[in-house]
Design an enzyme around this catalytic site. Structure first.
Site: not given
Length: 546
Positions: A130-132, A134-137, A153, A288
């Site tokens: 669904l989304a990507s 740098s650390i996780a997708q 995740k 964040d």
């Protein structure tokens, strides 16, 4: 350094030079050997001379990859370190990278599940992310036990060695900054890198993020202002997190929000209220809150509700920091710069020997021009920035919790004014701050403190007689010890006086014996006896001191 590290370091320096970033280093710092070394090993013309410096720095970090992108994002929040034109460009860095293969993500999930197949826990697992980042997708699925839609995740495989390798090189480069930049020591580059490394490694632990999300959800349970998706802790591990899937409009999509008739003024004001509630009521804030992590619910556009995700980075303030911060804001907007200076000293943010008059004058010089604008146009974030920059000249230590707070406040302000340009942040926040300060003093605060501490004192009450007896005994023992120390000191003082007296007599005897030996040899053994007596007297004096 290993050959791999050398190759990577060569690539990093080569990339920086190809974007002309060596102009950040003053010419006076580039000694002749450095210039020759640069030409021989890293010769590369600036291929982006038409671009401003901030843009070139952003493009270079993007080319270096995810660790450097996130480093640039973190640096964008440190506006005490960079001029606005560079910090603004760093803030544009996007943490978007190509997704890794879905089958590999499935293997990571199954590994986190203890070797069970994905369909043991989930239905309708989507191999396409669904989304990507740098650390996780993130992948979508349904929980097998209740059919609820969830997102999974998962940490990128083998990301930790990449982070450690690049962090080692970032540390090496940070050690060069004080040598290459005239203001390099004040920037405390290694401290900045340590702060970044801690934040990055925290993001790798999804159990920590799960706990943060659960806490934030509990704090805003049944709140009309903010909704935090439910986390399913039984399915979470360090490398995998499972939470409720949400649907909403990205807060940055102003057109879509206006199209559904959202009350934009209320939405902007609620963003400010959510922030100050997190900071002052809960002492726990989402740090964040950039637009990619904030959505607005489709339901009830006339009474809009935020949806917050990605709680990997959070901040907290202790009671003293909250009080000083609230009083700083109020004193600043009342233009009471003396109070602002005193609060910085009282809080320990600047050294106690700081000259308050000089500090007040410096704050007034920097901050008074801000009031040339109407209050509605004054930025809280830039107020904090100006105060911290001024305080740093008076040796203010870096306060990580305040850096996070300032970053979050800038995000909240930016989003709020994007939604509703007429947002008066001070008008929205002032009643909240004044109410909070009033709540911390006086009879209500005393009653609340008594209620909070009453169970503790009730539990300890049976022990009070024994504690009193022990205190009396310790007091007697202390008095005895003090008497002994005083007596010993007196004896030592007397002995030292006697020793000085004996040393004086010994010196006289030695000197007399020596003079008689030289000038009156006819006196026979007398000079020898005098010198011997002097030596014996010295020895007796020395023994008394030891």
């Amino acid at each position: 350094m290993t050959p791999g590290e050398l190759r990577r370091l060569y690539f990093i320096i080569h990339t920086f030079l190809s974007y002309g970033l060596d102009e950040l280093i003053p010419k006076i710092r580039l000694t002749l050997p450095l210039r020759i070394w640069r030409r021989m090993l890293f010769w590369m013309p600036n291929r982006h001379q038409d671009q401003p410096l901030g843009t070139r720095l952003r493009l270079a970090l993007q080319e270096l990859g995810p660790v450097w992108i996130k480093f640039g994002q973190m640096l964008s929040t440190r506006r005490d370190l960079f001029p606005p034109h560079i910090a603004d460009q760093l803030a544009l860095l996007q943490d978007r990278v190509a997704p890794f293969e879905g089958k590999l993500a499935q293997q990571q999930i199954e590994k986190a599940m203890g070797g069970l197949p994905v369909d043991a826990w989930f239905d309708d697992f989507s191999v396409e992310p669904l989304a990507s980042a740098s650390i996780a997708q993130v992948h979508t699925a349904r929980l097998k036990e209740n059919g609820k839609e969830v997102v999974i995740k998962v940490i990128r495989p083998d990301i930790l060695p990449i982070i450690k390798a690049d962090m080692k090189l970032i540390y090496r480069l940070a050690r060069w900054v004080p040598r290459l930049l005239p203001d390099g020591r004040r920037l405390r580059p290694q401290e900045v890198v340590r702060e970044y490394e801690k934040t990055l490694l925290d993001e790798l632990n999804l159990l920590r993020e799960s706990a943060n999300a659960i806490q934030l959800r509990r704090n805003f349970e049944d709140s009309p202002m903010l909704y935090v998706p439910e986390v399913y802790p039984d399915y979470c591990s360090e490398s995998m997190m499972v939470m409720e899937r949400i649907y909403g409009i990205p807060v940055s999509d102003v057109e879509a929000l206006e199209a559904q008739g959202t009350n934009m003024q209320l939405l902007a004001e609620r963003g400010v209220q959510v922030f100050f509630t997190q900071v002052f009521r809960d002492s726990f804030f989402h740090a964040d809150m950039h637009p990619g992590n904030i959505f607005v619910s489709y339901e009830h556009p006339e009474d809009p509700q935020y949806i917050g995700i990605d709680c990997g980075i959070v901040g907290s303030l202790n009671k003293e920091d909250k009080r000083y911060l609230a009083e700083n804001f109020i004193a600043f907007f009342n233009r009471d710069y003396r109070k602002v200076a005193e609060l910085h000293v009282d809080s320990g943010w600047v050294p106690p020997d700081t000259n308050v008059e000089e500090f007040e004058f410096a704050i007034r010089t920097v901050c008074e021009p801000i009031f040339e604008k109407p209050l509605a146009e004054i930025s809280f974030g830039h107020v904090l920035l100006n105060l911290f920059n001024t305080a740093r000249r008076f040796n203010m230590e870096v306060q990580p919790q305040l850096v996070l707070l300032q970053k979050t406040l800038l995000y909240v302000e930016g989003v709020g004014r994007q939604l509703y340009p007429q947002l008066d942040l001070w008008k929205t926040a002032k009643p909240f701050l004044e109410s909070w300060i009033k709540d911390q003093v006086g009879i209500p605060a005393l009653v609340r403190a008594f209620k909070d501490k009453a169970p503790f004192w009730i539990e300890r009450m049976p022990e009070i007689p024994e504690l009193v007896y022990q205190s009396l005994q310790q007091s007697k023992q202390l008095q005895t010890s003090v008497d002994t120390i005083v007596r010993d000191m007196h004896v030592r003082h007397v002995r030292q006086g006697q020793s000085r007296y004996l040393f004086g007599i010994g010196a006289v005897l030695l000197l007399s014996g020596t003079l008689l030996f030289i000038h009156r040899p006819e006196w026979g053994m007398m000079p020898g006896w005098l010198m011997a007596g002097g030596v014996v007297t010295w020895l007796i004096g020395w023994r008394k001191t030891h």
